[in-house]
Design an enzyme around this catalytic site. Structure first.
Site, mmCIF file in Angstrom:
data_model
loop_
_atom_site.group_PDB
_atom_site.id
_atom_site.type_symbol
_atom_site.label_atom_id
_atom_site.label_comp_id
_atom_site.label_asym_id
_atom_site.label_seq_id
_atom_site.Cartn_x
_atom_site.Cartn_y
_atom_site.Cartn_z
ATOM 1 N N GLY A 140 46.461 39.456 14.119
ATOM 2 C CA GLY A 140 47.857 39.128 15.865
ATOM 3 C C GLY A 140 48.343 39.469 16.601
ATOM 4 O O GLY A 140 49.012 38.523 17.379
ATOM 5 N N HIS A 181 34.011 33.563 17.074
ATOM 6 C CA HIS A 181 34.490 34.976 16.019
ATOM 7 C C HIS A 181 33.211 35.270 15.115
ATOM 8 O O HIS A 181 33.576 34.362 14.135
ATOM 9 C CB HIS A 181 35.519 34.684 15.147
ATOM 10 C CG HIS A 181 35.472 36.226 15.070
ATOM 11 N ND1 HIS A 181 37.365 36.776 14.730
ATOM 12 C CD2 HIS A 181 35.328 36.912 14.081
ATOM 13 C CE1 HIS A 181 37.165 37.688 14.508
ATOM 14 N NE2 HIS A 181 36.513 38.122 13.728
ATOM 15 N N LYS A 227 41.984 50.260 18.084
ATOM 16 C CA LYS A 227 41.040 49.986 18.137
ATOM 17 C C LYS A 227 40.363 50.220 19.905
ATOM 18 O O LYS A 227 39.139 49.577 19.990
ATOM 19 C CB LYS A 227 41.613 48.678 18.869
ATOM 20 C CG LYS A 227 42.255 47.882 17.662
ATOM 21 C CD LYS A 227 41.099 47.485 16.519
ATOM 22 C CE LYS A 227 41.845 46.532 15.637
ATOM 23 N NZ LYS A 227 42.409 47.508 14.271
ATOM 24 N N LYS A 271 42.461 33.810 9.612
ATOM 25 C CA LYS A 271 41.241 33.488 9.107
ATOM 26 C C LYS A 271 41.055 32.026 8.426
ATOM 27 O O LYS A 271 42.212 32.963 7.191
ATOM 28 C CB LYS A 271 39.695 34.175 8.269
ATOM 29 C CG LYS A 271 39.620 34.966 9.699
ATOM 30 C CD LYS A 271 38.679 35.789 9.477
ATOM 31 C CE LYS A 271 38.147 37.296 10.203
ATOM 32 N NZ LYS A 271 37.274 37.730 9.109
ATOM 33 N N ARG A 304 35.757 48.010 5.203
ATOM 34 C CA ARG A 304 36.163 48.161 4.074
ATOM 35 C C ARG A 304 35.747 47.056 3.780
ATOM 36 O O ARG A 304 35.142 46.326 4.162
ATOM 37 C CB ARG A 304 37.448 47.574 3.378
ATOM 38 C CG ARG A 304 38.038 46.660 4.905
ATOM 39 C CD ARG A 304 39.289 45.946 4.767
ATOM 40 N NE ARG A 304 39.859 45.281 5.808
ATOM 41 C CZ ARG A 304 40.289 43.856 6.070
ATOM 42 N NH1 ARG A 304 38.892 43.545 5.224
ATOM 43 N NH2 ARG A 304 41.044 43.165 6.755
ATOM 44 N N VAL A 362 37.903 39.329 3.153
ATOM 45 C CA VAL A 362 37.528 38.685 2.161
ATOM 46 C C VAL A 362 36.876 37.800 2.233
ATOM 47 O O VAL A 362 37.023 36.965 0.882
ATOM 48 C CB VAL A 362 39.495 37.814 2.911
ATOM 49 C CG1 VAL A 362 39.699 37.154 2.260
ATOM 50 C CG2 VAL A 362 40.887 38.420 2.792
#
Length: 450
Positions: free
Chosen positions: A165, A208, A116, A237, A291, A294
């Site tokens: 998280g 978000h 990150k 999510k 990637r 979902v």
């Protein structure tokens, strides 16, 4: 084009990749653990190979077994899906080293965006706006205190190698900084084997927002609009929609131009998603997923594009063949993630599915590997279905989702379908008035009411 693709995943995403391959005339190889021997992705593949026992570390994360399966079956490419090895730069490198094609970004970009701190530095260099924070890792409490004083409390301490998280703590003031810093590093070390952390200004009411991009090997990059992924519980999510009820077309265009220009400069290729926090009219980059996501179906429904097919085409060396002006956005799409969990306590509920009836009708899509008689194993993520709807307007989409949820019937296990029904009926959700903290408060209110 590829002749045979091994799909290094399971469940609904393995089925999703299989469908794209079938339509392209490409043979498929399913890999599976012993727990998934009767799974739908195994039943429908052209070939299947058992790669280990139930535990993911011994099967779906077993790189030697996966590469051996590819060699035995004569596959010439591997699609990692999402999760498991999809963002493992070492795996992508090994796939290439064995003369196979990894269907995704380069190992270099996976590694860059997986860290990150490195990701933020790279995005800052190419002009993408960031949340105010530390310039890199925060090695000690003294540095953390200095950063906090500079950017102002409250602050967010995050694991550099983090996700989901874990290794993330909020310090509301100077008195709480030491404990938050210590806990974040401890969690990061336990979860990722890396206790490096960085700091950001804590935003109290952000949304978000993420942007779907696709890039070929010839310098062409396009975006497919934004998804609003603000409905989250414990940073996971639960529901996504495209486009966002908070973003105007002009804001979408501006964000898209910034993102595609940045990725063009970085030489990025294949699918990717840039994630932002949005508050008070400003976007701030937080991370990039290298990637397929979902929630990719809401983008597919909105733009009428097969993102998996595009991934495969581009990995085979094809050019995009279209520009940003050719990408159109029509109507509104919503996705509900259905998990095998108690809808109130969120306790996982693995078990035998005794009845399964999927909803249908115009504008309704169900991505699931469930079937009557299937045993949902306790070893993996609890996601068992994604229900996606598309309609001309957001309100039409909500009405359609409500109807589809009423039709959706699963017996033998508990699912979160009842929770999604309640969300659809909530006035704040219907008004599009929510932030990343909304769902936690909604769930707490449900518990208080009972």
């Amino acid at each position: 084009m590829f002749q045979k693709i091994l799909i290094a995943n399971r469940g609904e995403i393995a089925l999703r990749v299989q469908r794209a391959c079938r339509e392209l005339g490409i043979a498929t190889v399913a890999v599976h653990s012993t727990a998934d021997a009767e799974a739908m992705h195994v039943r429908l593949a052209d070939e299947s190979v058992c790669i280990g026992p139930p535990a993911a570390k011994d099967s779906y994360l077993n790189i030697p077994a996966i590469l051996s399966a590819a060699a035995i079956t004569g596959a010439d490419a591997i699609h990692p899906g999402y999760g498991f090895l999809s963002e493992n730069a070492g795996f992508a490198d090994m796939v290439d080293a064995h003369g196979l094609t990894f269907i995704g970004p380069t190992a270099q970009h996976i590694a860059m965006m997986g860290d990150k701190i490195a990701a933020k530095a790279a995005m800052k260099e190419v002009g993408v706006p960031l949340v105010p924070g530390s310039d890199g890792a925060v090695p000690d409490l003294e540095t953390a205190s200095s950063v906090a004083e500079r950017i102002g409390y409250p602050v967010l301490i995050k694991a550099a190698a983090g996700g989901g998280g874990r290794g993330m703590k909020v310090a509301q003031d100077k008195e709480g900084l030491e404990e938050a810093y210590r806990l974040a590093r401890t969690e990061a070390r336990a979860a990722f084997g890396n206790d490096a952390v960085y700091m950001e200004k804590y935003l109290d009411r952000p949304r978000h927002i993420e942007l779907q991009v696709m890039a070929d090997n010839h310098g062409n990059v396009v975006h497919f609009g934004e998804r609003d992924c603000s409905l989250q519980r414990r940073h996971q999510k639960l529901l996504e929609e495209a486009g966002s009820p908070a973003i105007s077309p002009a804001q979408r265009d501006a964000l898209g131009e910034t993102a595609t220009t940045a990725l063009r400069r970085l030489g990025y290729r294949n699918a990717g998603t840039l994630e932002f926090l949005y508050q008070d009219g400003h976007f701030a980059f937080i991370e990039m997923n290298t990637r397929l996501q979902v929630e990719h179906p809401v983008t597919e429904m909105l733009c009428d594009v097969d993102l998996v097919r595009e991934q495969i085409r581009l990995a085979a060396g094809a050019e995009l063949g279209y520009g940003q002006r050719d990408v159109t956005f029509s109507g509104h799409a919503i996705e509900c993630r259905i998990t095998a969990e108690d809808p109130h306590s969120f306790t996982p509920t693995p078990g035998r599915v005794t009845m399964f009836h999927a909803p249908g009708g115009l504008g309704v899509r169900i991505d699931s590997a469930l079937y009557a008689g299937y045993f949902v194993p306790p070893y993996y993520d609890s996601l068992v279905a994604k229900l996606i709807v598309h309609a001309p307007t957001r309100q039409d989409a909500i009405n359609r989702m409500r109807r589809a949820l009423d039709e959706f019937a699963v017996s033998g296990i508990q699912t979160t379908i009842p929770l999604h029904r309640e969300i659809m009926d909530d006035p704040s959700f219907q008004a599009g008035d929510y932030t990343i903290h909304w769902l936690e408060n909604f769930v707490a209110g449900r518990r208080a009411a009972t």
